[in-house]
Design an enzyme around this catalytic site. Structure first.
Site, PDB file in Angstrom:
ATOM      1  N   SER A  48       0.942  -1.271   0.039  1.00 24.88           N
ATOM      2  CA  SER A  48      -0.439   0.107   0.313  1.00 24.88           C
ATOM      3  C   SER A  48       0.510   1.790   0.076  1.00 24.88           C
ATOM      4  O   SER A  48       0.477   2.793  -0.488  1.00 24.88           O
ATOM      5  CB  SER A  48      -0.383   0.470   0.662  1.00 24.88           C
ATOM      6  OG  SER A  48       0.140   0.591   2.623  1.00 24.88           O
ATOM      7  N   LYS A  86       0.946   4.587   6.872  1.00 25.22           N
ATOM      8  CA  LYS A  86       0.430   5.500   6.198  1.00 25.22           C
ATOM      9  C   LYS A  86       1.052   6.631   5.840  1.00 25.22           C
ATOM     10  O   LYS A  86       1.549   7.986   6.177  1.00 25.22           O
ATOM     11  CB  LYS A  86      -0.947   5.800   6.677  1.00 25.22           C
ATOM     12  CG  LYS A  86      -2.025   4.625   6.440  1.00 25.22           C
ATOM     13  CD  LYS A  86      -2.217   3.639   4.786  1.00 25.22           C
ATOM     14  CE  LYS A  86      -2.332   2.628   5.296  1.00 25.22           C
ATOM     15  NZ  LYS A  86      -2.091   1.625   3.903  1.00 25.22           N
TER      16      LYS A  86
END
Length: 178
Positions: A48, A86
């Site tokens: 990701s 993230k």
């Protein structure tokens, strides 16, 4: 007389041993404090954050961050209890909107050289435009097509953030994260 010399040697060794143990205990305490309150490590799992971070990269983060800013890469605990790495896109008071595969914050399209793929809406608890509440951040993965991020689980509270990523180590060596 010979007995006294043996005792002096014994006492000297005992003092050296005690000195070594005090040093070792202080070192263990310092390392514990360092890793408990100041820095931490984590391993990136999944794709990701490609191309910025790869699966299996070891990251080092600092827990001492006065405030998080857009662009910061963080380690965060998500509602499922897992820890994700993230990128902060928006902070408290910012309005996030997703239009045509692009991210807009406060009405301006973000220039995201780190992002890969279109940023499409996902089914979840977020309705756009979305205003981030104070004390929270909105996070996205860099590889938008596979990332599970704020588009699905919503904004993240500061208490859920483990820290800001400083460096990453992997097959490409050690590098500073921006």
């Amino acid at each position: 007389m010979a007995r006294k010399r043996v005792l002096e040697q014994y006492n000297g060794r005992k003092l050296e041993w005690l000195h070594d143990w005090v040093f070792f205990a202080a070192l263990v305490a310092a390392v514990f404090i360092l890793f408990r309150f100041i820095i931490g490590t984590s391993v990136v799992s999944g794709d990701s954050m490609l191309p910025s971070l790869q699966d299996g990269n070891l990251v080092v983060y600092t827990r001492i961050v006065p405030e998080y800013r857009p662009g910061d890469v963080i380690s965060v605990r998500v509602p499922s209890g897992d820890y994700y790495v993230k990128r902060v896109i928006a902070v408290g008071g910012d309005e996030v909107d997703l239009v045509g595969g692009r991210v807009y914050v406060n009405g301006e399209m973000l220039e995201e050289p780190w992002a890969d793929g279109e940023t499409l809406e996902e089914t979840g608890s977020v309705i756009y435009p979305y205003t981030v509440r104070e004390g929270n951040v909105f996070v996205l993965g860099d590889n938008r097509s596979v990332s599970m991020d704020s588009r699905a689980f919503g904004e993240v509270n500061r208490r859920q953030i483990k820290g800001k990523i400083l460096i990453a180590a992997g097959s490409g060596g050690i590098r500073k994260i921006r």
